[in-house]
Design an enzyme around this catalytic site. Structure first.
Site, short mmCIF file in Angstrom:
data_model
loop_
_atom_site.label_atom_id
_atom_site.label_comp_id
_atom_site.label_asym_id
_atom_site.label_seq_id
_atom_site.Cartn_x
_atom_site.Cartn_y
_atom_site.Cartn_z
N TYR A 1 3.11 9.61 0.18
CA TYR A 1 4.17 8.91 0.92
C TYR A 1 5.54 9.10 0.25
O TYR A 1 6.57 8.77 0.80
CB TYR A 1 3.90 7.40 1.01
CG TYR A 1 2.60 6.99 1.67
CD1 TYR A 1 1.81 7.91 2.35
CD2 TYR A 1 2.16 5.67 1.63
CE1 TYR A 1 0.62 7.54 2.94
CE2 TYR A 1 0.97 5.28 2.24
CZ TYR A 1 0.20 6.22 2.88
OH TYR A 1 -0.98 5.83 3.47
N HIS B 1 -7.37 9.65 -1.90
CA HIS B 1 -6.80 9.54 -0.55
C HIS B 1 -7.66 10.20 0.52
O HIS B 1 -7.74 9.76 1.65
CB HIS B 1 -5.40 10.17 -0.53
CG HIS B 1 -4.52 9.64 0.56
ND1 HIS B 1 -3.16 9.52 0.43
CD2 HIS B 1 -4.79 9.18 1.80
CE1 HIS B 1 -2.64 9.03 1.54
NE2 HIS B 1 -3.62 8.82 2.39
N ASP C 1 0.83 -1.20 0.00
CA ASP C 1 0.00 0.00 0.00
C ASP C 1 0.87 1.25 0.00
O ASP C 1 1.57 1.53 0.97
CB ASP C 1 -0.89 -0.02 1.25
CG ASP C 1 -1.79 1.20 1.31
OD1 ASP C 1 -2.83 1.20 0.64
OD2 ASP C 1 -1.44 2.17 2.03
N1 LIG Z 1 -5.45 5.94 3.65
C1 LIG Z 1 -4.91 6.62 4.62
O1 LIG Z 1 -5.20 7.82 4.82
C2 LIG Z 1 -3.92 5.95 5.51
C3 LIG Z 1 -3.63 6.52 6.76
C4 LIG Z 1 -2.73 5.84 7.57
C5 LIG Z 1 -2.15 4.67 7.15
N2 LIG Z 1 -2.44 4.15 5.93
C6 LIG Z 1 -1.80 2.90 5.43
O2 LIG Z 1 -1.86 1.91 6.44
C7 LIG Z 1 -0.54 1.53 6.82
C8 LIG Z 1 -0.48 1.15 8.28
O3 LIG Z 1 -0.90 2.19 9.12
P1 LIG Z 1 0.13 3.05 10.01
O4 LIG Z 1 1.45 3.11 9.33
O5 LIG Z 1 -0.57 4.31 10.36
O6 LIG Z 1 0.27 2.28 11.39
P2 LIG Z 1 0.27 0.78 11.93
O7 LIG Z 1 0.48 -0.23 10.89
O8 LIG Z 1 -0.91 0.68 12.80
O9 LIG Z 1 1.55 0.83 12.88
C9 LIG Z 1 2.84 1.03 12.37
C10 LIG Z 1 3.76 1.26 13.56
O10 LIG Z 1 3.77 0.11 14.39
C11 LIG Z 1 5.09 -0.42 14.53
N3 LIG Z 1 4.95 -1.88 14.46
C12 LIG Z 1 4.68 -2.63 13.38
N4 LIG Z 1 4.57 -3.93 13.71
C13 LIG Z 1 4.76 -4.00 15.04
C14 LIG Z 1 4.77 -5.06 15.98
N5 LIG Z 1 4.54 -6.31 15.60
N6 LIG Z 1 5.01 -4.77 17.27
C15 LIG Z 1 5.24 -3.50 17.66
N7 LIG Z 1 5.23 -2.45 16.82
C16 LIG Z 1 5.01 -2.69 15.52
C17 LIG Z 1 5.87 0.16 13.38
O11 LIG Z 1 7.22 0.40 13.74
P3 LIG Z 1 8.44 -0.29 12.94
O12 LIG Z 1 8.35 0.18 11.52
O13 LIG Z 1 9.63 0.20 13.67
O14 LIG Z 1 8.25 -1.78 13.06
C18 LIG Z 1 5.17 1.50 13.14
O15 LIG Z 1 5.70 2.48 14.00
C19 LIG Z 1 0.30 2.75 6.45
O16 LIG Z 1 1.67 2.45 6.37
C20 LIG Z 1 -0.33 3.11 5.13
O17 LIG Z 1 0.11 2.25 4.10
C21 LIG Z 1 -3.33 4.77 5.11
#
Ligand SMILES: NC(=O)c1ccc[n+]([C@@H]2O[C@H](COP(=O)([O-])OP(=O)(O)OC[C@H]3O[C@@H](n4cnc5c(N)ncnc54)[C@H](OP(=O)(O)O)[C@@H]3O)[C@@H](O)[C@H]2O)c1
Length: 626
Positions: free
Chosen positions: A52, A113, A47
């Site tokens: 990004y 988005h 994704d």
């Molecule tokens: N459409 C939108 O507006 C929108 C908004 C937000 C996000 N997204 C998409 O959704 C994806 C995921 O959401 P997000 O990035 O907000 O947050 P998330 O996936 O909920 O959390 C990511 C965070 O958690 C940590 N992490 C990952 N696996 C872990 C584990 N097993 N144990 C402990 N910590 C862990 C990561 O750190 P490390 O990298 O250090 O492991 C990172 O800091 C985004 O990357 C993006 O692609 C879309």
């Protein structure tokens, strides 16, 4: 390593239930490392998004790594998103740029988005036009086979309905924040109704939820990691997830979701114990048939948009559904904007909240219509749930001036008119004495639903409360904490000490909560939402930002449906020496003198109309960057 199970989209395409989130994966090396680990762990979906700034790195990494893992372009599912700066007539340029940056021939799923346009206020009337232009562009590129499926992200239920009414190709996916603290019940229903796949982002609460005590407990029970528990909670409901990690071990760990099941008890525990405590605040029934939450957030002295947004965000997260503003607080526009921006984030709609505002005394009388319409227009929320005459007098007139009764009656007639038109769902008064209430009851066509007045153990308003009871008017309290002074009152301290019953973390700000809680029917309002300072047994603080003191400047008030039972405390406190309680509060109620004293205090404490800095725009970009 086998790939993850898919969900079927309404286009006939299959999308893997697990994908790698790439927000904050920056630079070719970090992207390459994460993609390599993910492909090795069985991820087949990635994704990305224009904002990004990693589309080119992702495309390059995939082209290099797919052969290494014995895969082809067709084996992976790539999502990207149109940036809010390209919303509208620049949509074609934006989408073609994504296609060219990724350089993978086509994009499997391309999303709008964010429903807004960068640089435009959320309420800007140009937004719907821009959304529809963007969607038409996506439909065109979909027809050309360049975007295999198209969808949206961060849309509310209203945006979804708007899109469904005008689209030729229905959206395949809606991507929004989803985890046990944000269950998005309404949005999921809308997606089900329209056959749109509901996809989760931030399933780990951006990493914050992995240390949540409920998640830790469930993880311990089923001998899994907290990350796996959170992700399993979603996929077990058929919701695709996109955990982001740059750490190869976590990437691998997060993919082990399909070899275990969470029990129904654990699923319920996660949903029930962590979800937003919206329903835990009981309502009081008004004489109009409307229900008003017993707990609301006071907003006096919250002026700057940024502060209003922070407070509203924290309050919604902590379960507040009522907000009290007024023309003289000079924050109606800010409150309206904050709510429009933040309700979707909390999975709520306009109908889920109860908004009070008040007619300023400068608009009392024949200017009442102008004042009320101004409040409606500044809040811009369609209607106001409760609108009060703020003060029985008119600005500039002495309280004894004979024109006051006429002005009051003119204002009330105006409120009745707007109530009949459905613009003010309920109408009422504030700072009225018993005599004012009787005068109003004799002449009104619609009786007041609410009287809002100062009320706390040092100012029990016995007569006014009797009058309200007699007329079926809801008596609502403000300054319940004596403007903060009562929390240091020795009697309050003593009672708080006696009834201490949970942790040893009693702080000055939580003392009053315990005292108020000891009185049946009273609902406390925390002045801050420091996790450690909020102590509201029936209201579990939701995932609050742990950045700093969030509601420092909020004026708390609470709605009181005071029942018998607190009388002893009332008496003791009434007899206790005043500890810095404002003069007006220490006096007995309902005298003209009290009214005058409060009036002058009110004028003194009225916020100086200062130029607020333009204030942070409730920016669309800020959200899209998440
Ligand atoms: N459409 C939108 O507006 C929108 C908004 C937000 C996000 N997204 C998409 O959704 C994806 C995921 O959401 P997000 O990035 O907000 O947050 P998330 O996936 O909920 O959390 C990511 C965070 O958690 C940590 N992490 C990952 N696996 C872990 C584990 N097993 N144990 C402990 N910590 C862990 C990561 O750190 P490390 O990298 O250090 O492991 C990172 O800091 C985004 O990357 C993006 O692609 C879309």
């Amino acid at each position: 390593m086998s790939s993850t199970p898919p969900v079927l989209l309404n286009t006939g395409l299959q999308m893997p239930l697990l994908g790698l989130g790439t927000y904050k994966l920056v630079g070719p090396e970090e992207v390459y490392g994460a993609v390599d680990a993910a492909l090795g762990a069985g991820y087949r979906s990635f994704d990305s998004a224009a904002v990004y700034r990693n589309e080119a790195d992702l495309g390059r990494a995939l082209k290099e790594l797919l052969p290494k893992h014995g895969l082809t372009r067709e084996d992976v599912f790539i999502t990207s998103k149109l940036g809010p700066k390209d919303q509208g007539k620049k949509a074609m340029e934006g989408a073609l740029r994504s296609l060219s940056q990724l350089d993978l021939g086509y994009i499997d799923l391309y999303l709008i988005h964010w429903p807004g346009t960068q640089g435009l206020d959320v309420a800007d009337q140009r937004n719907p036009g821009h959304r529809s232009q963007s969607w038409a562009t996506l439909e065109e590129l979909h027809a050309q086979g360049k975007l295999k499926a198209i969808g949206v992200s961060n849309y509310t239920a209203a945006h979804m309905r708007e899109l469904m009414q005008s689209c030729k190709v229905p959206p395949a996916v809606l991507q929004v924040e989803f985890h046990p603290k944000l269950c998005q019940t309404e949005l999921r229903k809308v997606c089900e109704e329209y056959g749109v796949c509901f996809q989760a982002y931030s399933s780990l609460g951006k990493g914050e939820l992995v240390t949540d005590p409920v998640v830790l407990e469930v993880a311990k029970n089923c001998e899994r990691t907290t990350g796996q528990v959170l992700l399993r909670w979603a996929v077990q409901q058929g919701v695709p997830v996109l955990p982001k990690s740059s750490n190869p071990e976590r990437i691998k760990d997060n993919a082990r979701l399909f070899d275990f099941t969470l029990s129904d008890t654990d699923m319920d525990r996660l949903s029930d114990q962590m979800s937003s405590p919206a329903s835990s605040i009981p309502p009081v029934l008004l004489n109009t048939g409307l229900q008003m939450p017993l707990l609301g957030l006071g907003t006096y002295k919250l002026v700057v948009l940024e502060d209003v947004c922070r407070a509203v965000d924290a309050a919604l997260g902590a379960g507040y559904r009522a907000f009290d503003s007024a023309a003289v607080y000079r924050n109606e526009a800010e409150l309206g904007r904050a709510l429009k921006e933040l309700l979707p984030k909390h999975g709520l709609t306009r109908e889920d909240v109860f908004i009070t505002s008040k007619l300023g005394s400068s608009h009392q009388g024949e200017k009442a219509m102008e004042g009320a319409l101004q409040s409606l227009s500044l809040l811009d929320l369609g209607y106001i749930d409760l609108y009060l005459i703020h003060w029985p007098g008119t600005e500039g007139l002495h309280v004894a001036d004979q024109r006051n009764p006429v002005h009051r009656s003119q204002s009330w007639a105006t409120l009745e008119e707007l109530h009949a038109q459905g613009k003010l769902k309920a109408i009422g008064v504030s700072n009225y004495t018993a005599a004012h209430m009787r005068e109003l009851m004799q002449s009104c066509k619609v009786p007041p639903a609410v009287l809002q007045a100062e009320f706390h153990p040092k100012f029990c308003q016995t007569e006014l409360r009797k009058v309200c009871e007699e007329y079926g008017v809801c008596f609502q309290a403000y300054s319940s904490l004596g403007k903060g002074n009562l929390v240091a009152d020795p009697v309050v301290l003593e009672v708080a000490k006696n009834c201490e019953r949970t942790t040893g973390q009693i702080r000055v700000n939580s003392l009053h909560l315990i005292v108020l809680e000891s009185q049946p029917g009273w609902q406390p309002i925390p002045q801050t939402v420091w996790k450690s300072q909020v102590y509201v047994p029936s209201i579990r603080p939701a995932m609050l930002s742990n950045s700093s003191l969030i509601l420092r400047s909020c004026r708390p008030y609470f709605f009181a449906a005071h029942k018998a039972g607190g009388a002893d405390l009332d008496r003791t406190l009434n007899g206790a020496p005043s500890v810095g309680v404002p003069a007006s509060s220490a006096k007995s109620s309902s005298s003209l003198e009290t009214v005058e004293a409060w009036d002058s205090e009110f004028s003194r404490s009225r916020p100086v109309p200062k130029k607020t800095k333009a204030g942070p725009k409730v920016s669309t970009a800020r959200h899209a960057e998440r």
